[in-house]
Design a protein around this motif. Structure first.
Motif, PDB file in Angstrom:
ATOM      1  N   LEU A 183       3.124  -4.002 -33.686  1.00 34.05           N
ATOM      2  CA  LEU A 183       3.996  -4.134 -34.237  1.00 34.05           C
ATOM      3  C   LEU A 183       4.534  -3.271 -35.669  1.00 34.05           C
ATOM      4  O   LEU A 183       3.487  -4.189 -36.787  1.00 34.05           O
ATOM      5  CB  LEU A 183       4.431  -5.614 -35.014  1.00 34.05           C
ATOM      6  N   PRO A 184       4.132  -1.882 -35.763  1.00 33.31           N
ATOM      7  CA  PRO A 184       3.585  -1.360 -37.175  1.00 33.31           C
ATOM      8  C   PRO A 184       4.755  -1.615 -38.699  1.00 33.31           C
ATOM      9  O   PRO A 184       4.500  -1.238 -39.661  1.00 33.31           O
ATOM     10  CB  PRO A 184       4.086  -0.053 -36.633  1.00 33.31           C
ATOM     11  N   HIS A 185       6.319  -2.425 -38.073  1.00 30.33           N
ATOM     12  CA  HIS A 185       6.438  -2.895 -39.573  1.00 30.33           C
ATOM     13  C   HIS A 185       6.159  -3.960 -39.882  1.00 30.33           C
ATOM     14  O   HIS A 185       6.800  -4.213 -40.898  1.00 30.33           O
ATOM     15  CB  HIS A 185       8.176  -2.497 -38.950  1.00 30.33           C
ATOM     16  N   LEU A 186       5.607  -4.672 -39.547  1.00 29.54           N
ATOM     17  CA  LEU A 186       5.209  -5.997 -39.998  1.00 29.54           C
ATOM     18  C   LEU A 186       4.991  -6.062 -41.664  1.00 29.54           C
ATOM     19  O   LEU A 186       4.176  -5.057 -42.067  1.00 29.54           O
ATOM     20  CB  LEU A 186       3.654  -6.656 -39.273  1.00 29.54           C
ATOM     21  N   GLN A 230       9.024  -7.460 -38.862  1.00 27.56           N
ATOM     22  CA  GLN A 230       8.877  -6.944 -40.125  1.00 27.56           C
ATOM     23  C   GLN A 230       8.091  -8.746 -40.437  1.00 27.56           C
ATOM     24  O   GLN A 230       7.049  -8.765 -42.021  1.00 27.56           O
ATOM     25  CB  GLN A 230      10.083  -7.072 -41.170  1.00 27.56           C
ATOM     26  N   SER A 231       8.590  -9.580 -40.401  1.00 26.69           N
ATOM     27  CA  SER A 231       7.995 -11.321 -40.479  1.00 26.69           C
ATOM     28  C   SER A 231       8.128 -12.087 -39.004  1.00 26.69           C
ATOM     29  O   SER A 231       8.972 -11.995 -38.579  1.00 26.69           O
ATOM     30  CB  SER A 231       9.149 -11.822 -41.289  1.00 26.69           C
ATOM     31  N   LEU A 232       7.061 -13.056 -38.271  1.00 25.44           N
ATOM     32  CA  LEU A 232       6.588 -12.906 -38.075  1.00 25.44           C
ATOM     33  C   LEU A 232       5.798 -14.068 -38.785  1.00 25.44           C
ATOM     34  O   LEU A 232       4.422 -14.657 -39.617  1.00 25.44           O
ATOM     35  CB  LEU A 232       5.300 -12.753 -36.882  1.00 25.44           C
ATOM     36  N   TRP A 233       6.190 -15.381 -37.956  1.00 27.83           N
ATOM     37  CA  TRP A 233       5.144 -17.119 -39.358  1.00 27.83           C
ATOM     38  C   TRP A 233       5.482 -17.750 -38.047  1.00 27.83           C
ATOM     39  O   TRP A 233       6.257 -18.263 -36.597  1.00 27.83           O
ATOM     40  CB  TRP A 233       7.276 -18.114 -39.873  1.00 27.83           C
ATOM     41  N   ASN A 280      -3.553  -1.017 -37.440  1.00 26.57           N
ATOM     42  CA  ASN A 280      -2.409  -0.508 -36.950  1.00 26.57           C
ATOM     43  C   ASN A 280      -0.634  -1.416 -37.386  1.00 26.57           C
ATOM     44  O   ASN A 280       0.371  -0.626 -38.127  1.00 26.57           O
ATOM     45  CB  ASN A 280      -2.006  -0.734 -35.669  1.00 26.57           C
ATOM     46  N   LEU A 281      -1.514  -1.870 -39.206  1.00 27.81           N
ATOM     47  CA  LEU A 281      -0.580  -2.718 -39.920  1.00 27.81           C
ATOM     48  C   LEU A 281      -0.652  -2.371 -41.039  1.00 27.81           C
ATOM     49  O   LEU A 281      -0.478  -3.045 -42.050  1.00 27.81           O
ATOM     50  CB  LEU A 281      -0.863  -4.207 -39.360  1.00 27.81           C
TER      51      LEU A 281
END
Ligand SMILES: *[C@@H]1O[C@H](CO)[C@@H](O)[C@H](O)[C@H]1NC(C)=O
Ligand SMILES: *[C@@H]1O[C@H](CO)[C@@H](O)[C@H](O)[C@H]1NC(C)=O
Ligand SMILES: *[C@@H]1O[C@H](CO)[C@@H](O)[C@H](O)[C@H]1NC(C)=O
Ligand SMILES: *[C@@H]1O[C@H](CO)[C@@H](O)[C@H](O)[C@H]1NC(C)=O
Length: 408
Positions: free
Chosen positions: A99-102, A79-82, A122-123
């Motif tokens: 990563l559809p839940h990002l 969900q979170s990508l830093w 897709n996001l």
């Protein structure tokens, strides 16, 4: 008892929800989410062996240079990508699409000259997108369309010289936007941004530092302070030229429509003609200002001054004539339906277009020029041919008079 404990310990160790690659430290947050903390580790690649249940992954301040398509395949629940403060210069298309839940994606302070914009489709859960402090020189129109949850967008400190009209449309949740420190070219192509900024409720951070780098006379001026007098959306008006009918080569009548346009920069005129047999698109004049040798061979004569002439107007030329005025600020179209009436006064069964039916292309309705109107070229019966005229005297072939009925 001891062997059983050993097995339990092994199971715990292998349990994917606790798997954590050695450079990272993993922990479960109060809300049950799994955090993998891998920042400040001098990593050159995304570590392998992450639990598929990781929802927060911090990789900030490493030395990542390139993200391959499979690099995040282990963590589809993210969900979170830093990823800020790395050396990322390339991201393979498809890397983020998986990563559809990002919700949060931070790629700020990297070296991206390109971004796989198509992945954003897709996001749909994305809320925060930070692409600031990169080398992005273009943001394709429509790239952000569909990000219905996007709240915050950082594009500051890039190489953006322009943005396509409508870039920030279709983002109903957008609340905060950063565009400062980009070398914006404040030509009329960007004027929509000033108008959008004037009317939107989105907070544009440091709008006063969102400056024009070109043209020279606007350098250093805020984009939001672009002078409106230089960029005026087109307006267009269609009129019928009421000059007396002239004989064409075949002795027919010539229909002339005139499209008068205004705007800054001066709009270009295009014609779209739809008849029963098809559609004709005319971009720019087909006849030089002074007429031309080839002119007589063409069916539709488009002059530079905005006049459209249809020599020998016949039933085949009945249809809808649309004039489109286009400049860097926008487009406007105005249409008229033309029908050739027979020898009787216009009958009830003639197709009558709803004046409201015209589809405006521009942003605003122009009360003077919009809407589809019906123009009927009323063809009065031919003179009865006299015996004297039979030998080639053309009067009998000419339409004796045109009754022109304009419904506007
Ligand atoms: C992921 O978490 C869920 C629920 O929290 C759990 O049931 C599942 O076993 C975990 N899966 C993996 C592969 O760790
Ligand atoms: C992205 O979305 C498209 C269309 O919804 C889908 O076909 C595609 O498989 C998705 N891509 C990934 C990597 O999940
Ligand atoms: C700015 O945009 C205008 C119009 O599109 C273009 O003609 C001009 O070359 C651009 N200037 C720079 C510095 O890119
Ligand atoms: C436009 O130019 C054509 C050809 O020179 C001329 O016949 C026509 O009358 C002009 N239209 C107007 C509105 O001046």
């Amino acid at each position: 008892m001891e062997p059983l404990l050993g097995v339990l310990a092994l199971v715990t160790l292998l349990s994917p929800s606790l798997a954590c690659p050695s450079p990272c430290s993993c922990s479960t947050k109060k809300n049950g989410r799994l955090l993998a903390e891998c920042a400040y580790r001098e990593l050159r690649d995304v570590p392998r062996g992450l639990s598929p249940n990781v929802t927060i992954l911090t990789l900030s301040a490493n030395r990542l240079g390139r993200l391959g398509r499979a690099s995040l395949a282990e963590v589809p629940e993210l969900q979170s990508l830093w990823l800020g403060y790395n050396h990322i210069s390339a991201v393979e298309p498809g890397t983020f699409a998986a990563l559809p839940h990002l919700k949060n994606l931070d790629l700020s302070h990297n070296r991206l000259a390109e971004f796989p914009w198509q992945d954003l489709r897709n996001l749909s859960a994305l809320q925060i997108l930070k692409l600031s402090n990169n080398r992005l020189a273009a943001l394709p129109g429509g790239a952000l369309a569909g990000l219905r949850e996007l709240r915050s967008l950082w594009l500051n400190d890039n190489e953006l010289a322009t943005l396509a009209r409508g870039t920030f449309e279709g983002l109903p949740a957008l609340a905060q936007l950063q565009l400062f420190h980009n070398p914006f070219n404040c030509s009329c192509k960007l004027f929509w941004l000033k108008e959008w900024a004037d009317s939107t409720s989105v907070v544009i951070s440091r709008a006063g530092s969102t400056l024009c780098a070109a043209p020279p006379r606007l350098r250093g001026r805020a984009v939001t302070a672009m002078p409106g007098s230089l960029c005026v959306a087109p307006s267009a008006q269609l009129t019928y030229l009421s000059s007396p009918p002239k004989a064409g080569p075949k002795g027919g009548l010539t229909l002339s429509l005139h499209c008068s346009v205004a705007g800054s920069p001066p709009p270009e005129i295009r014609w779209q003609i739809r008849t029963a047999t098809g559609r004709v698109d005319i971009h720019g004049p087909t006849v030089a200002r002074d007429g031309g040798a080839k002119a007589s061979k063409r069916r539709f004569l488009a002059f530079k001054n905005g006049t459209m002439a249809i020599p020998d107007f016949s039933k085949d030329d009945e249809g809808t004539y649309t004039c489109v005025a286009i400049n860097d600020v926008g487009a406007r179209d105005v249409s008229v339906s033309v029908a050739l009436a027979g020898s009787e006064p216009p009958a009830e069964e003639l197709p009558r277009d709803d004046p409201q039916a015209g589809q405006p292309k521009g942003d605003q309705l122009d009360p003077s020029g919009m809407g589809e109107k019906l123009l009927i070229v009323y063809h009065v019966p031919r003179q009865v041919r006299s015996a004297a005229a039979a030998g080639g005297f053309r009067l009998g072939i000419l339409p004796a008079l045109l009754g022109v009925l304009l419904f506007w």
